[in-house]
Design a protein around this motif. Structure first.
Motif, mmCIF file in Angstrom:
data_model
loop_
_atom_site.group_PDB
_atom_site.id
_atom_site.type_symbol
_atom_site.label_atom_id
_atom_site.label_comp_id
_atom_site.label_asym_id
_atom_site.label_seq_id
_atom_site.Cartn_x
_atom_site.Cartn_y
_atom_site.Cartn_z
ATOM 1 N N SER A 30 0.841 -1.205 0.000
ATOM 2 C CA SER A 30 0.000 0.000 0.000
ATOM 3 C C SER A 30 0.872 1.250 0.000
ATOM 4 C CB SER A 30 -0.913 0.016 1.227
ATOM 5 O OG SER A 30 -0.124 0.127 2.406
ATOM 6 N N LEU A 31 0.295 2.347 -0.530
ATOM 7 C CA LEU A 31 0.925 3.661 -0.501
ATOM 8 C C LEU A 31 0.079 4.545 0.410
ATOM 9 C CD1 LEU A 31 3.125 5.609 -1.538
ATOM 10 C CD2 LEU A 31 1.559 6.223 -3.410
ATOM 11 N N ALA A 32 0.563 4.722 1.628
ATOM 12 C CA ALA A 32 -0.192 5.493 2.619
ATOM 13 C C ALA A 32 0.215 6.977 2.571
ATOM 14 C CB ALA A 32 0.063 4.949 4.010
ATOM 15 N N PRO A 33 -0.683 7.892 2.993
ATOM 16 C CA PRO A 33 -0.298 9.314 3.064
ATOM 17 C C PRO A 33 0.900 9.491 3.991
ATOM 18 C CG PRO A 33 -2.665 9.071 3.299
ATOM 19 C CD PRO A 33 -2.093 7.688 3.371
ATOM 20 N N PRO A 34 1.867 10.325 3.589
ATOM 21 C CA PRO A 34 3.040 10.565 4.448
ATOM 22 C C PRO A 34 2.613 11.167 5.785
ATOM 23 C CG PRO A 34 3.369 11.472 2.240
ATOM 24 C CD PRO A 34 1.930 11.100 2.332
ATOM 25 N N GLN A 35 3.382 10.903 6.789
ATOM 26 C CA GLN A 35 3.122 11.446 8.113
ATOM 27 C C GLN A 35 3.999 12.688 8.316
ATOM 28 O OE1 GLN A 35 0.693 10.029 10.250
ATOM 29 N NE2 GLN A 35 0.306 8.999 8.280
ATOM 30 N N VAL A 36 3.339 13.855 8.416
ATOM 31 C CA VAL A 36 4.046 15.121 8.644
ATOM 32 C C VAL A 36 3.268 15.904 9.695
ATOM 33 C CG1 VAL A 36 4.971 15.240 6.289
ATOM 34 C CG2 VAL A 36 2.771 16.322 6.812
ATOM 35 N N PRO A 37 3.937 16.858 10.388
ATOM 36 C CA PRO A 37 3.186 17.710 11.325
ATOM 37 C C PRO A 37 2.232 18.621 10.543
ATOM 38 C CG PRO A 37 5.445 18.465 11.131
ATOM 39 C CD PRO A 37 5.391 17.137 10.409
ATOM 40 N N SER A 38 1.066 18.823 11.078
ATOM 41 C CA SER A 38 0.091 19.652 10.369
ATOM 42 C C SER A 38 0.499 21.120 10.349
ATOM 43 C CB SER A 38 -1.288 19.503 11.011
ATOM 44 O OG SER A 38 -1.236 19.919 12.372
ATOM 45 N N ALA A 39 1.191 21.586 11.360
ATOM 46 C CA ALA A 39 1.600 22.991 11.420
ATOM 47 C C ALA A 39 2.902 23.104 12.197
ATOM 48 C CB ALA A 39 0.519 23.850 12.078
ATOM 49 N N VAL A 40 3.752 24.046 11.743
ATOM 50 C CA VAL A 40 5.040 24.300 12.380
ATOM 51 C C VAL A 40 5.232 25.806 12.454
ATOM 52 C CG1 VAL A 40 7.546 24.126 12.131
ATOM 53 C CG2 VAL A 40 6.120 22.135 11.681
ATOM 54 N N SER A 41 5.703 26.290 13.553
ATOM 55 C CA SER A 41 6.015 27.711 13.726
ATOM 56 C C SER A 41 7.506 27.865 13.960
ATOM 57 C CB SER A 41 5.221 28.291 14.900
ATOM 58 O OG SER A 41 5.556 29.656 15.087
ATOM 59 N N VAL A 42 8.128 28.812 13.251
ATOM 60 C CA VAL A 42 9.564 29.033 13.367
ATOM 61 C C VAL A 42 9.823 30.537 13.283
ATOM 62 C CG1 VAL A 42 9.912 28.742 10.870
ATOM 63 C CG2 VAL A 42 11.842 28.440 12.432
ATOM 64 N N ARG A 43 10.776 31.029 14.067
ATOM 65 C CA ARG A 43 11.098 32.448 14.041
ATOM 66 C C ARG A 43 11.921 32.795 12.811
ATOM 67 N NH1 ARG A 43 12.430 34.756 20.105
ATOM 68 N NH2 ARG A 43 10.486 34.053 21.108
ATOM 69 N N GLU A 44 11.695 33.972 12.312
ATOM 70 C CA GLU A 44 12.449 34.437 11.153
ATOM 71 C C GLU A 44 13.936 34.463 11.498
ATOM 72 O OE1 GLU A 44 11.673 37.753 7.755
ATOM 73 O OE2 GLU A 44 11.663 38.485 9.819
ATOM 74 N N GLY A 45 14.750 33.949 10.581
ATOM 75 C CA GLY A 45 16.189 33.893 10.780
ATOM 76 C C GLY A 45 16.676 32.582 11.355
#
Length: 555
Positions: free
Chosen positions: A112-127
Motif C-alpha cells: 500500500s501507498l499510505a499518506p506521508p506522516q508530517v506535522p500539520s503545522a510548524v512555527s519558526v522564528r524568522e532567521g
C-alpha cells in the motif's frame, strides 16, 4: 491419484474463478514459514503440504478462524475479498492453514501507498532554521519522497532544511510519496514564520493640530503573530488605554480638546511573543498668531483708505491664511476677510464716505482658524475735491541744480479745504534709497533743488497739501541727465585751398560735459557782422565753407 487429480482440477478452477465467487488478482501458495507482500484486492491463498493442495485445509488469521468478512474457503483455497481490510500495512498478519496435525504459516504484509506522516503545522522564528521530516514507513514498499516548498521549489528526500528562513518563505510545505507505479500520496505542513512587529508612524515628520482640536495619530505594522498589546506615550508618559485602539495591522490614538501642552513626541509601540518595535511622531499645537504691527494708512482717497502693516514674526506654528478688517465710523461700516498669502502687507478698504473719520482694526487668521488680537488705526478719507497743481516749470540751473516754478492751485472753497503747504519729493531714478521729502510754504511758488548728483536722472513729485491731506501730485521724470556744456573743440585750423573756400578741421573737445557731442555749430562773421550758420553732426571733424568772396577776411 484420481483424488489428487480432482483436487488439482478444483485448484485450477479456484485460480481462475476463485471457487466461482470472486476473481483473484493473484494466488499465493504457502509451503512453509514465509513472508508475502500482497496488493489490495482479492488475493487467493492455498497450502501445499508436500503432496499437493489439501482440500480440507482450515485457515486462521492471527490464530483465529477466518470470518466471513475476511474471505471464503473452498476446496482448500482461501479467497480474501479485500486484502486492505484484512491485512495490516506495516505490521504483518499471520495467516496459517491446518490440515490434520500439520500447520503451515505465512506472514502477510499489505502492499500500500499510505499518506506521508508530517506535522500539520510548524512555527519558526524568522532567521532560524526550519527542519521538516516526512515519515512514509506506513507504505509498503517504501516509496520515493520529495518536498514542495512554499516557494514551489522541489527538494528530494525525506527531510527539508532551510537556514535563515524569511517571512516570504512561510506557507504550505507538501511532502509527496511516489510509488513504483507512479501513484502518489501527499500531506501538507503549514509553516508559520514569526517575527516581531515592524511599526511605522503613518504621519511622518512634524504634524500640526489646532488648539482645542482633536489629535488623531495612527501607526501601521507588520507582525506574526498579531501584537498582543499596543501602547502610546506622550513625552515618555504612557497614555490611557481608553485612548488607544488596536487592529491586526494598526494602532490608533485619539485625544480631544488639545491644549498648548499637548505638543511633543508621541511614540506608538506594539509587541508580540517575538519582540516589539516603536515609532515616534512629533506634534506641534497651532496657536493664535501674534498681531500685525506698524499698521498705518499710507494712502487716502475720497472713498478709500489704503492700509500698510508688518506681518507677525510668530504665526502660531501655522501659516497666515487671511486677514480680517473691521471698519467703524463715518459709514458704511462692516467687516471683511481678505488675502490668503502671508506675504500680503497692503490692502485698500473701499466704498467709504468722503471726508469721514474711521476706526479700522486688522487681525491675522492662521490655518488653524484662529485670530490674533486686532490692531487699530484711525484716519479720515479725503475731501471730494482736492487741490490740483498746475504743471510746474523746470529750469536747469547747472549740472547739480534745478529750479521749479509753479502757480497756486485752483480750488473750490465750498468743497475743498484751502492749500496750506506743498510737498516735494525726489529720488534718483531706479534708486533704492529713501526719497528726499521737503515741505514747502505757500509762497514763493518756486524752489531751487541743489546738491544733485551730476549726470544722474531724478524723479520729482510735487503735491499741494490741505487738511484732508496731499492733493493730486504732479510727477516730473526727466528723460535726460543733467549735464555740463562741452569744452571747446581742440586744434582748430583753417586753410584756403582756393580763393572761394575755407577748409576747417578740429579735434573733439577734451570734455563732452557728461554726454556725447550732439552737433557742432559753425557761425561765420564778416567784418564783425553775422553772415551764416552751419550745423554739423557730432561726429564731424572737418568742413569746407564754400562760395566765399575773394580777398575777404572771415571770422
Amino acid at each position: 491419484m484420481a483424488g489428487v487429480l480432482v483436487i488439482v482440477y478444483c485448484f485450477l478452477l479456484a485460480v481462475s474463478c476463485s471457487s466461482g465467487q470472486q476473481d483473484c488478482s493473484e494466488t499465493r501458495t504457502i509451503t512453509r514459514l514465509q513472508f508475502f507482500t500482497v496488493p489490495p484486492g482479492t488475493v487467493c491463498f492455498q497450502c501445499d503440504f508436500g503432496s499437493g493442495v489439501a482440500a480440507d485445509s482450515v485457515f486462521q488469521l492471527d490464530n483465529s478462524a477466518v470470518g466471513e468478512e475476511a474471505g471464503t474457503v473452498q476446496n482448500g483455497v482461501l479467497a480474501v475479498f479485500a486484502a486492505e481490510n484484512v491485512f495490516q500495512t506495516t505490521i504483518s498478519t499471520s495467516l496459517s492453514c491446518i490440515s490434520g496435525n500439520t500447520r503451515l504459516t505465512a506472514h502477510i504484509f499489505l502492499e500500500s501507498l499510505a499518506p506521508p506522516q508530517v506535522p500539520s503545522a510548524v512555527s519558526v522564528r524568522e532567521g532560524e532554521t526550519l527542519t521538516l521530516a516526512c515519515d512514509v514507513t506506513n507504505s509498503n514498499p517504501l516509496p520515493t519522497v520529495s518536498w514542495i516548498t512554499a516557494e514551489e521549489d522541489v527538494i528530494s528526500g525525506n527531510t527539508v532544511e532551510i537556514n535563515d528562513i524569511q517571512r516570504s518563505q512561510a506557507g504550505n510545505y507538501i511532502c509527496v510519496a511516489t510509488a513504483e507505479d507512479g501513484s502518489t500520496q501527499s500531506s501538507t505542513t503549514v509553516v508559520t514564520v514569526t517575527f516581531a512587529p515592524e511599526i511605522t508612524a503613518d504621519e511622518e515628520g512634524l504634524v500640526k493640530f489646532p488648539l482645542n482640536g482633536t489629535l488623531h495619530l495612527s501607526c501601521s505594522f507588520q507582525s506574526v503573530p498579531a501584537p498582543d498589546s499596543a501602547k502610546w506615550t506622550h513625552n515618555g508618559t504612557q497614555l490611557l488605554s481608553t485612548l488607544v485602539t488596536l487592529t491586526a495591522s494598526t494602532t490608533t490614538l485619539t485625544r480631544t480638546n488639545l491644549q498648548a501642552n499637548g505638543g511633543g513626541a508621541y511614540a506608538c509601540s506594539a509587541s508580540n511573543e517575538v519582540g516589539s518595535d516603536t515609532a515616534t511622531t512629533f506634534v506641534r499645537i497651532q496657536l493664535p498668531s501674534d498681531p500685525v504691527s506698524d499698521l498705518e494708512v499710507i494712502e487716502r482717497a475720497t472713498d478709500s483708505l489704503t492700509l500698510s502693516w508688518t506681518n507677525p514674526h510668530f504665526t502660531g506654528f501655522a501659516s497666515i491664511t487671511s486677514f480680517r478688517v473691521i471698519i467703524t465710523g463715518g459709514g458704511p461700516e462692516g467687516s471683511e476677510a481678505f488675502g490668503g498669502d502671508e506675504t500680503l502687507t497692503e490692502y485698500t478698504v473701499s466704498s467709504l464716505s468722503p471726508l469721514s473719520f474711521y476706526t479700522i482694526s486688522l487681525s491675522a487668521v492662521n490655518d488653524a482658524g484662529l485670530q490674533s488680537l486686532p490692531v487699530i488705526v484711525q484716519e479720515s478719507t479725503r475731501s471730494l475735491r482736492l487741490p490740483v497743481i498746475e504743471e510746474p516749470v523746470i529750469i536747469v540751473v547747472n549740472s547739480t541744480a534745478i529750479l521749479l516754478q509753479w502757480q497756486s492751485p485752483r480750488y473750490d472753497p465750498a468743497t475743498t479745504y484751502p492749500v496750506t503747504s506743498y510737498q516735494l519729493t525726489y529720488i534718483k531714478q531706479g534708486g533704492r534709497e529713501t526719497p528726499t521729502n521737503r515741505s514747502l510754504p505757500l509762497q514763493p511758488t518756486s524752489v531751487t533743488v541743489g546738491n544733485l548728483a551730476k549726470g544722474t536722472v531724478y524723479v520729482f513729485t510735487l503735491a499741494p497739501v490741505n487738511t484732508a491731506g496731499p492733493g493730486a501730485t504732479f510727477t516730473y521724470e526727466p528723460t535726460e541727465t543733467f549735464i555740463d556744456p562741452p569744452s571747446p573743440p581742440r586744434e582748430v585750423t583753417a586753410e584756403s585751398p582756393n580763393p572761394f573756400t575755407i577748409q576747417l578741421s578740429w579735434s573733439p573737445p577734451s570734455s563732452d560735459g557728461g554726454r556725447p557731442i550732439g552737433e557742432y555749430r559753425i557761425q561765420v562773421f564778416t567784418s564783425g557782422e553775422y553772415s551764416s550758420t552751419y550745423n554739423l553732426p557730432g561726429s564731424a571733424e572737418t568742413y569746407d565753407i564754400t562760395e566765399l568772396s575773394q580777398n575777404t577776411s572771415y571770422e
